[in-house]
Design an enzyme around this catalytic site. Structure first.
Site, PDB file in Angstrom:
ATOM      1  N   CYS A  25      -5.612   2.682   2.190  1.00  0.00           N
ATOM      2  CA  CYS A  25      -5.937   3.186   3.527  1.00  0.00           C
ATOM      3  C   CYS A  25      -6.336   4.667   3.466  1.00  0.00           C
ATOM      4  O   CYS A  25      -7.415   4.987   3.000  1.00  0.00           O
ATOM      5  CB  CYS A  25      -4.788   2.931   4.501  1.00  0.00           C
ATOM      6  N   HIS A  79      -3.727  -2.597   3.839  1.00  0.00           N
ATOM      7  CA  HIS A  79      -2.368  -2.281   3.393  1.00  0.00           C
ATOM      8  C   HIS A  79      -1.760  -3.449   2.617  1.00  0.00           C
ATOM      9  O   HIS A  79      -0.957  -4.221   3.154  1.00  0.00           O
ATOM     10  CB  HIS A  79      -1.486  -1.921   4.582  1.00  0.00           C
ATOM     11  N   GLU A 116       0.551  -3.399   0.458  1.00  0.00           N
ATOM     12  CA  GLU A 116       2.001  -3.284   0.311  1.00  0.00           C
ATOM     13  C   GLU A 116       2.733  -4.037   1.414  1.00  0.00           C
ATOM     14  O   GLU A 116       3.831  -4.565   1.206  1.00  0.00           O
ATOM     15  CB  GLU A 116       2.431  -1.809   0.263  1.00  0.00           C
TER      16      GLU A 116
END
Length: 234
Positions: free
Chosen positions: A104, A208, A210
């Site tokens: 990001c 994202h 994660e």
């Protein structure tokens, strides 16, 4: 030995180091050892010497002065101290051919650190209809697709030609400098992924992974696995 992955952090309203736990969990899940790097320019060269890989994380807007523009009205909160550290770390890591993954904001920082630019606010800087890039759904769920460039490193982690991603941004990559190349775009043309053609593992994504990895997303797990594996000392 497990590779040591430096993870850049944010500052909260009290000036304290802040980082969502998802980043460290993703590195641990992939077999690496995460170390959170506090914002600041102290000992950048020594930090760069100690870590085996670098994860540039999400966060506030990138300061447009870093890529030669004045701030526009729609620019959000910036973090100059963090900008300075991440720019220095990104340049140092790439210069050493250290594995780097940008996420990001980190995707945008990597591009700027190597000489590129970003759109300060895509909904005024670009013409034509755009997708919703700051989703209203929970961050753990994907909301739009990205078309992946055939033959790219990213394509090795994706099943098929497209990948479903989450989306939490209003800035985006604009001009892309060599040796970076575009490896993924949203269907409205927003650049969603970059990688270097001259380094063993320098990659970035606008979404994202994660957060998606919490739900077992295979592309996300492979992406962090790729970073950790590339960071292992030979």
């Amino acid at each position: 030995m497990k590779p040591l992955i430096g993870i850049t952090s944010d500052l909260d309203e009290n000036g304290e180091t802040f980082l969502k736990a998802d980043y460290s969990r993703a590195i641990l899940r992939a077999g690496g050892l995460p170390v959170v790097l506090p914002a600041g320019l102290e000992d950048i060269d020594e930090i760069c010497d100690r870590i085996d890989g670098l994860l540039l994380t999400g966060g506030e807007d990138v300061n447009p002065l870093l890529f030669g523009e004045e701030p526009k009205h729609q620019l959000g909160k910036i973090a100059p101290e963090r900008d300075d550290m991440e720019m220095a770390l990104a340049k140092c890591a790439v210069g050493k051919d250290m594995p780097v993954l940008g996420i990001c904001r980190g995707h945008q920082i990597l591009n700027v650190a190597l000489g590129g630019t970003i759109y300060q606010h895509i909904y005024t800087d670009l013409e034509g209809p755009l997708l919703q890039h700051k989703q209203q759904a929970d961050r753990n769920y994907p909301t739009h697709t990205v078309v992946v460039e055939k033959g790219s490193r990213l394509s090795n982690y994706v099943e098929g030609k497209e990948v479903l991603v989450n989306s939490l941004h209003h800035q985006a990559v604009h001009d892309v400098p060599k040796p970076l190349v575009v490896t993924g775009k949203a269907k409205d043309g927003i650049i969603e992924a970059l990688e270097s053609t001259e380094h063993k593992f320098v990659m970035s994504v606008q979404w994202h992974p994660e957060a998606l990895s919490n739900l077992g997303d295979k592309t996300s797990l492979r992406l962090f696995g790729g970073l950790v594996e590339a960071s292992r000392k030979q």
